[in-house]
Design a protein around this motif. Structure first.
Motif, mmCIF file in Angstrom:
data_model
loop_
_atom_site.group_PDB
_atom_site.id
_atom_site.type_symbol
_atom_site.label_atom_id
_atom_site.label_comp_id
_atom_site.label_asym_id
_atom_site.label_seq_id
_atom_site.Cartn_x
_atom_site.Cartn_y
_atom_site.Cartn_z
ATOM 1 N N GLN A 52 0.830 -1.207 0.000
ATOM 2 C CA GLN A 52 0.000 0.000 0.000
ATOM 3 C C GLN A 52 0.864 1.257 0.000
ATOM 4 N N HIS A 56 2.502 3.877 -4.597
ATOM 5 C CA HIS A 56 2.583 5.255 -5.086
ATOM 6 C C HIS A 56 3.988 5.629 -5.565
ATOM 7 N N ASP A 59 6.559 4.062 -10.035
ATOM 8 C CA ASP A 59 6.804 4.709 -11.324
ATOM 9 C C ASP A 59 8.272 5.148 -11.393
ATOM 10 N N ALA A 76 5.712 12.333 -3.749
ATOM 11 C CA ALA A 76 4.668 11.335 -3.990
ATOM 12 C C ALA A 76 4.051 10.863 -2.676
ATOM 13 N N HIS A 80 0.040 11.419 -1.860
ATOM 14 C CA HIS A 80 -0.894 10.289 -1.860
ATOM 15 C C HIS A 80 -1.273 9.789 -0.464
ATOM 16 N N TYR A 124 12.623 2.661 -5.356
ATOM 17 C CA TYR A 124 11.622 3.011 -4.340
ATOM 18 C C TYR A 124 11.788 2.198 -3.062
#
Length: 259
Positions: A52, A56, A59, A76, A80, A124
């Protein structure tokens, strides 16, 4: 009455039932559901699962820094994840953590850039690992008793809905929280960049020691490797990252006639 051996299912029923009860009494919850520290960190962001949080950030266009030297991942997260769902992690606090990560990354990249090598640009999951480390070290050095209390609250919440055999023991309130909480572990896949993250973690830890006036408490960091070849490889990697390191040599044992 008909003679003969009891039917197989009749004979097995009592034993099967006993085995079932024994299995139910044993721990059955997957390990990733018992990671109280991980669950506490995710809860700070207002989510229950890592995916979860990561959803976000996957990408690839979010990798790297913007014109103001801020990670795009930071923007981000703030965009979000509603602030009301993460009251303990304000946008300002997340920015402070992000800038600490930027500083660490620049240190690791200085020598690489000088040598004409590709600089480190975090994925990420690497960024989140560094962010989790910043949060943990901040709480650990600033308020270890408060960190223990928060973790015990998370443990209590986890224990409410799991079998007794799976329940996690809380941290003893009577003991020194700094000694209870001075070990953490990372669970990461092969090829996920653990060596670079380790270099960053060393710099993060050293910075917190310096910030809190505790630099003298650490006189060396020892990295254990399974063989000489890997030791030499890590030595080269430390040099790339601009971190002083040398191969540890055990001093020769004193002979019986030595003073």
């Amino acid at each position: 009455m008909p003679r003969g051996r009891p039917r197989k299912n009749d004979a097995a029923s009592p034993k099967a039932s006993a085995r079932g009860r024994a299995a139910a009494a044993r721990a059955s919850l997957p390990l990733n559901r018992k990671l109280a520290l991980n669950q506490w960190l995710l809860g700070l962001f207002g989510v229950e699962r890592f995916d979860q949080l990561a959803a976000h950030l996957k990408d690839e266009s979010l990798e790297g820094l913007d014109a103001d030297n801020i990670h795009r991942f930071h923007h981000a997260l703030c965009l979000h994840l509603p602030p009301e769902n993460r009251p303990e992690l304000t946008d300002e606090q997340l920015l402070e953590y992000d800038q600490a990560i930027v500083s660490v990354t620049q240190h690791l990249n200085d020598r690489r850039i000088t040598r004409g090598e590709e600089p480190i640009v975090w994925k990420y999951f690497q960024y989140l690992a560094l962010l989790f480390t910043e949060i943990y070290l901040d709480r650990y050095f600033r308020d270890p008793a408060g960190l223990r209390q928060a973790l015990n609250a998370r443990v209590a919440a986890l224990n409410e809905n799991i079998p007794e055999a799976d329940r996690i023991a809380a941290l003893e309130e009577s003991e020194d929280p700094r000694l209870q909480l001075n070990k953490i572990a990372f669970w990461m896949a092969t090829g996920s960049g653990k060596t670079l993250l380790m270099h960053a973690n060393i710099l993060q830890y050293q910075r917190f020691l310096e910030t809190h006036g505790l630099s003298r408490e650490l006189n060396r960091i020892i990295l254990l490797t399974p063989n000489e070849g890997l030791s030499q490889q890590h030595l080269r990697e430390f040099q790339k990252s601009g971190i002083e390191a040398e191969i540890f040599r055990r001093p020769p044992a004193f002979s019986s006639g030595s003073i």
